[in-house]
Motif scaffolding. Sequence first.
Motif, PDB file in Angstrom:
ATOM      1  N   PHE A 108      14.759  -8.538   6.761  1.00 25.51           N
ATOM      2  CA  PHE A 108      15.163  -7.330   6.038  1.00 25.51           C
ATOM      3  C   PHE A 108      14.504  -7.224   4.668  1.00 25.51           C
ATOM      4  O   PHE A 108      14.884  -6.383   3.856  1.00 25.51           O
ATOM      5  CB  PHE A 108      16.692  -7.336   5.843  1.00 25.51           C
ATOM      6  CG  PHE A 108      17.469  -7.508   7.120  1.00 25.51           C
ATOM      7  CD1 PHE A 108      17.661  -6.448   7.977  1.00 25.51           C
ATOM      8  CD2 PHE A 108      17.986  -8.745   7.472  1.00 25.51           C
ATOM      9  CE1 PHE A 108      18.371  -6.598   9.160  1.00 25.51           C
ATOM     10  CE2 PHE A 108      18.706  -8.908   8.651  1.00 25.51           C
ATOM     11  CZ  PHE A 108      18.891  -7.825   9.496  1.00 25.51           C
ATOM     12  N   SER A 109      13.525  -8.075   4.378  1.00 26.10           N
ATOM     13  CA  SER A 109      13.013  -8.179   3.013  1.00 26.10           C
ATOM     14  C   SER A 109      11.497  -8.065   2.945  1.00 26.10           C
ATOM     15  O   SER A 109      10.797  -8.191   3.950  1.00 26.10           O
ATOM     16  CB  SER A 109      13.457  -9.513   2.386  1.00 26.10           C
ATOM     17  OG  SER A 109      14.857  -9.651   2.458  1.00 26.10           O
ATOM     18  N   GLU A 110      11.008  -7.859   1.713  1.00 21.44           N
ATOM     19  CA  GLU A 110       9.575  -7.792   1.458  1.00 21.44           C
ATOM     20  C   GLU A 110       9.246  -8.672   0.261  1.00 21.44           C
ATOM     21  O   GLU A 110       9.989  -8.695  -0.722  1.00 21.44           O
ATOM     22  CB  GLU A 110       9.165  -6.348   1.181  1.00 21.44           C
ATOM     23  CG  GLU A 110       7.662  -6.132   1.096  1.00 21.44           C
ATOM     24  CD  GLU A 110       7.295  -4.666   1.001  1.00 21.44           C
ATOM     25  OE1 GLU A 110       6.811  -4.250  -0.075  1.00 21.44           O
ATOM     26  OE2 GLU A 110       7.479  -3.939   1.997  1.00 21.44           O
ATOM     27  N   TYR A 111       8.137  -9.422   0.338  1.00 26.04           N
ATOM     28  CA  TYR A 111       7.760 -10.355  -0.721  1.00 26.04           C
ATOM     29  C   TYR A 111       6.261 -10.237  -1.000  1.00 26.04           C
ATOM     30  O   TYR A 111       5.473  -9.971  -0.097  1.00 26.04           O
ATOM     31  CB  TYR A 111       8.051 -11.806  -0.302  1.00 26.04           C
ATOM     32  CG  TYR A 111       9.421 -12.061   0.261  1.00 26.04           C
ATOM     33  CD1 TYR A 111      10.493 -12.402  -0.570  1.00 26.04           C
ATOM     34  CD2 TYR A 111       9.662 -11.977   1.642  1.00 26.04           C
ATOM     35  CE1 TYR A 111      11.752 -12.649  -0.050  1.00 26.04           C
ATOM     36  CE2 TYR A 111      10.919 -12.220   2.169  1.00 26.04           C
ATOM     37  CZ  TYR A 111      11.958 -12.557   1.322  1.00 26.04           C
ATOM     38  OH  TYR A 111      13.201 -12.804   1.845  1.00 26.04           O
ATOM     39  N   GLN A 154      16.804 -18.402   1.467  1.00 23.63           N
ATOM     40  CA  GLN A 154      15.569 -18.456   0.690  1.00 23.63           C
ATOM     41  C   GLN A 154      14.447 -17.769   1.449  1.00 23.63           C
ATOM     42  O   GLN A 154      14.476 -17.695   2.679  1.00 23.63           O
ATOM     43  CB  GLN A 154      15.174 -19.921   0.404  1.00 23.63           C
ATOM     44  CG  GLN A 154      16.123 -20.638  -0.539  1.00 23.63           C
ATOM     45  CD  GLN A 154      15.609 -22.026  -0.902  1.00 23.63           C
ATOM     46  OE1 GLN A 154      14.404 -22.257  -0.952  1.00 23.63           O
ATOM     47  NE2 GLN A 154      16.514 -22.951  -1.137  1.00 23.63           N
ATOM     48  N   PRO A 155      13.434 -17.262   0.748  1.00 26.57           N
ATOM     49  CA  PRO A 155      12.295 -16.631   1.421  1.00 26.57           C
ATOM     50  C   PRO A 155      11.614 -17.613   2.378  1.00 26.57           C
ATOM     51  O   PRO A 155      11.626 -18.816   2.138  1.00 26.57           O
ATOM     52  CB  PRO A 155      11.354 -16.261   0.254  1.00 26.57           C
ATOM     53  CG  PRO A 155      12.238 -16.206  -0.949  1.00 26.57           C
ATOM     54  CD  PRO A 155      13.301 -17.234  -0.722  1.00 26.57           C
ATOM     55  N   PRO A 156      11.008 -17.102   3.460  1.00 27.44           N
ATOM     56  CA  PRO A 156      10.424 -17.995   4.485  1.00 27.44           C
ATOM     57  C   PRO A 156       9.049 -18.522   4.113  1.00 27.44           C
ATOM     58  O   PRO A 156       8.128 -18.538   4.934  1.00 27.44           O
ATOM     59  CB  PRO A 156      10.348 -17.075   5.714  1.00 27.44           C
ATOM     60  CG  PRO A 156      10.136 -15.721   5.129  1.00 27.44           C
ATOM     61  CD  PRO A 156      10.931 -15.689   3.842  1.00 27.44           C
ATOM     62  N   THR A 200      20.727  -9.286  -5.488  1.00 25.18           N
ATOM     63  CA  THR A 200      19.869  -9.748  -6.587  1.00 25.18           C
ATOM     64  C   THR A 200      19.219 -11.084  -6.265  1.00 25.18           C
ATOM     65  O   THR A 200      18.018 -11.279  -6.479  1.00 25.18           O
ATOM     66  CB  THR A 200      20.688  -9.880  -7.886  1.00 25.18           C
ATOM     67  OG1 THR A 200      21.194  -8.595  -8.236  1.00 25.18           O
ATOM     68  CG2 THR A 200      19.828 -10.413  -9.021  1.00 25.18           C
ATOM     69  N   TYR A 201      19.988 -12.020  -5.726  1.00 25.17           N
ATOM     70  CA  TYR A 201      19.494 -13.382  -5.551  1.00 25.17           C
ATOM     71  C   TYR A 201      18.867 -13.656  -4.190  1.00 25.17           C
ATOM     72  O   TYR A 201      17.944 -14.465  -4.073  1.00 25.17           O
ATOM     73  CB  TYR A 201      20.611 -14.389  -5.823  1.00 25.17           C
ATOM     74  CG  TYR A 201      20.942 -14.472  -7.284  1.00 25.17           C
ATOM     75  CD1 TYR A 201      20.119 -15.183  -8.155  1.00 25.17           C
ATOM     76  CD2 TYR A 201      22.036 -13.803  -7.810  1.00 25.17           C
ATOM     77  CE1 TYR A 201      20.398 -15.236  -9.506  1.00 25.17           C
ATOM     78  CE2 TYR A 201      22.322 -13.855  -9.165  1.00 25.17           C
ATOM     79  CZ  TYR A 201      21.498 -14.572 -10.009  1.00 25.17           C
ATOM     80  OH  TYR A 201      21.766 -14.622 -11.349  1.00 25.17           O
ATOM     81  N   PHE A 202      19.360 -13.000  -3.140  1.00 18.83           N
ATOM     82  CA  PHE A 202      18.847 -13.277  -1.805  1.00 18.83           C
ATOM     83  C   PHE A 202      17.955 -12.157  -1.287  1.00 18.83           C
ATOM     84  O   PHE A 202      17.379 -12.273  -0.212  1.00 18.83           O
ATOM     85  CB  PHE A 202      20.000 -13.506  -0.822  1.00 18.83           C
ATOM     86  CG  PHE A 202      20.858 -14.697  -1.155  1.00 18.83           C
ATOM     87  CD1 PHE A 202      20.285 -15.933  -1.402  1.00 18.83           C
ATOM     88  CD2 PHE A 202      22.235 -14.578  -1.222  1.00 18.83           C
ATOM     89  CE1 PHE A 202      21.068 -17.043  -1.702  1.00 18.83           C
ATOM     90  CE2 PHE A 202      23.031 -15.682  -1.527  1.00 18.83           C
ATOM     91  CZ  PHE A 202      22.448 -16.910  -1.769  1.00 18.83           C
ATOM     92  N   ASN A 203      17.880 -11.041  -2.025  1.00 13.59           N
ATOM     93  CA  ASN A 203      17.073  -9.890  -1.607  1.00 13.59           C
ATOM     94  C   ASN A 203      17.523  -9.365  -0.244  1.00 13.59           C
ATOM     95  O   ASN A 203      16.721  -8.843   0.537  1.00 13.59           O
ATOM     96  CB  ASN A 203      15.578 -10.263  -1.581  1.00 13.59           C
ATOM     97  CG  ASN A 203      14.669  -9.042  -1.577  1.00 13.59           C
ATOM     98  OD1 ASN A 203      15.085  -7.971  -2.017  1.00 13.59           O
ATOM     99  ND2 ASN A 203      13.466  -9.196  -1.090  1.00 13.59           N
ATOM    100  N   LYS A 204      18.804  -9.563   0.052  1.00 14.33           N
ATOM    101  CA  LYS A 204      19.393  -9.093   1.309  1.00 14.33           C
ATOM    102  C   LYS A 204      20.821  -8.642   1.025  1.00 14.33           C
ATOM    103  O   LYS A 204      21.437  -9.092   0.058  1.00 14.33           O
ATOM    104  CB  LYS A 204      19.452 -10.227   2.348  1.00 14.33           C
ATOM    105  CG  LYS A 204      18.117 -10.838   2.716  1.00 14.33           C
ATOM    106  CD  LYS A 204      18.325 -12.038   3.623  1.00 14.33           C
ATOM    107  CE  LYS A 204      17.001 -12.730   3.924  1.00 14.33           C
ATOM    108  NZ  LYS A 204      17.178 -13.937   4.748  1.00 14.33           N
ATOM    109  N   THR A 205      21.355  -7.798   1.885  1.00 16.20           N
ATOM    110  CA  THR A 205      22.768  -7.454   1.762  1.00 16.20           C
ATOM    111  C   THR A 205      23.603  -8.586   2.344  1.00 16.20           C
ATOM    112  O   THR A 205      23.117  -9.398   3.140  1.00 16.20           O
ATOM    113  CB  THR A 205      23.101  -6.156   2.513  1.00 16.20           C
ATOM    114  OG1 THR A 205      22.966  -6.391   3.922  1.00 16.20           O
ATOM    115  CG2 THR A 205      22.171  -5.017   2.091  1.00 16.20           C
ATOM    116  N   LEU A 206      24.864  -8.627   1.965  1.00 14.26           N
ATOM    117  CA  LEU A 206      25.758  -9.651   2.497  1.00 14.26           C
ATOM    118  C   LEU A 206      25.930  -9.474   4.004  1.00 14.26           C
ATOM    119  O   LEU A 206      25.991 -10.461   4.757  1.00 14.26           O
ATOM    120  CB  LEU A 206      27.113  -9.590   1.783  1.00 14.26           C
ATOM    121  CG  LEU A 206      28.182 -10.595   2.210  1.00 14.26           C
ATOM    122  CD1 LEU A 206      27.629 -12.007   2.246  1.00 14.26           C
ATOM    123  CD2 LEU A 206      29.385 -10.519   1.259  1.00 14.26           C
ATOM    124  N   THR A 207      25.975  -8.232   4.452  1.00 15.11           N
ATOM    125  CA  THR A 207      26.089  -7.959   5.891  1.00 15.11           C
ATOM    126  C   THR A 207      24.894  -8.534   6.642  1.00 15.11           C
ATOM    127  O   THR A 207      25.041  -9.122   7.725  1.00 15.11           O
ATOM    128  CB  THR A 207      26.191  -6.444   6.144  1.00 15.11           C
ATOM    129  OG1 THR A 207      27.342  -5.940   5.454  1.00 15.11           O
ATOM    130  CG2 THR A 207      26.320  -6.140   7.630  1.00 15.11           C
TER     131      THR A 207
END
Length: 291
Positions: free
Chosen positions: A55-58, A114-116, A221-228
């Motif tokens: 769900f994220s972009e880095y 953490q990011p992969p 903020t910290y995981f760059n993902k929603t809790l869901t």
Amino acid sequence: MANQSVFTLINQQTGNLAFKIFSFDDNRHFDHLQRHNYYSLIWIKKGEGKLKADFSEYDFTGNTLFAFSLYQPFMLSSENIKGVAIQFHPDFFCIHKHQNEVACNGVLFNNIYQPPFTLIDEISSLAFESLYEQIQNEMQNQALAQYELLVSYLKIFLIKASRLKAEQLPNFPENTSQKEPFILQNLKNSIESNFKIKHSASDYAEDLNISAKALAKITKTYFNKTLTDLIAERIVIEAKRELYLTNKTVKEIAFELGYEDEYYFSRFFKNNAEVSPQLFRETVGYGRSAN
């Protein structure tokens, strides 16, 4: 490309990829969405770009090692990357069965917090380069005990990468209050303890005695993902593990993960993994080999 080299081992029983290494000097392998029934280690030696995963972009630069798990979606956007890749099916080497030896599950792979990717320093770069060359040499030499030697090299690579990843703890911003990292650790502990019975973000906010809105902001903020997203990823990782390692029915796995309706669970799994539980089992597990 002229300087590209690809070496592949095929599982003679299934016809599927068992182990593969290749070098690349452009992005054509990764410029579309990837979802594989095997693990991928992609070492970007030079270049920069963007990674889309889950769900994220880095953003990434050279000397970065990506580690992607089974059916984990990812795509790289870049025009100037060079590097090497190692890919292996769990029938060739199962990170779950060898967790006590290698301990890469939850660190390199299936780490939802953490990011992969792992940053590669100069000393590690030399070690990985040497290991890759040894693997490449062995792939060209179908001698006695080739499989055992390849697995040994892969284990060393995974152990070194896992140690390096473990050293690279998240860097919290300097203006962060001490309370927020403490809450994050409590959240991780709560998810690990309760993901089989608590599936909603509000459950965890209540657990931590914090408003759902505040917890959602901290998590993003910290995981760059929603809790869901975090909760869903954790449930799917456990479901994949059960589908691979056991012969439990989908209904049994669903029930153990807190879903009374097998069909609702199957839809949830497919929505998050882009593959049905049955197809995942057919292409990945139930673990047929002793590895």
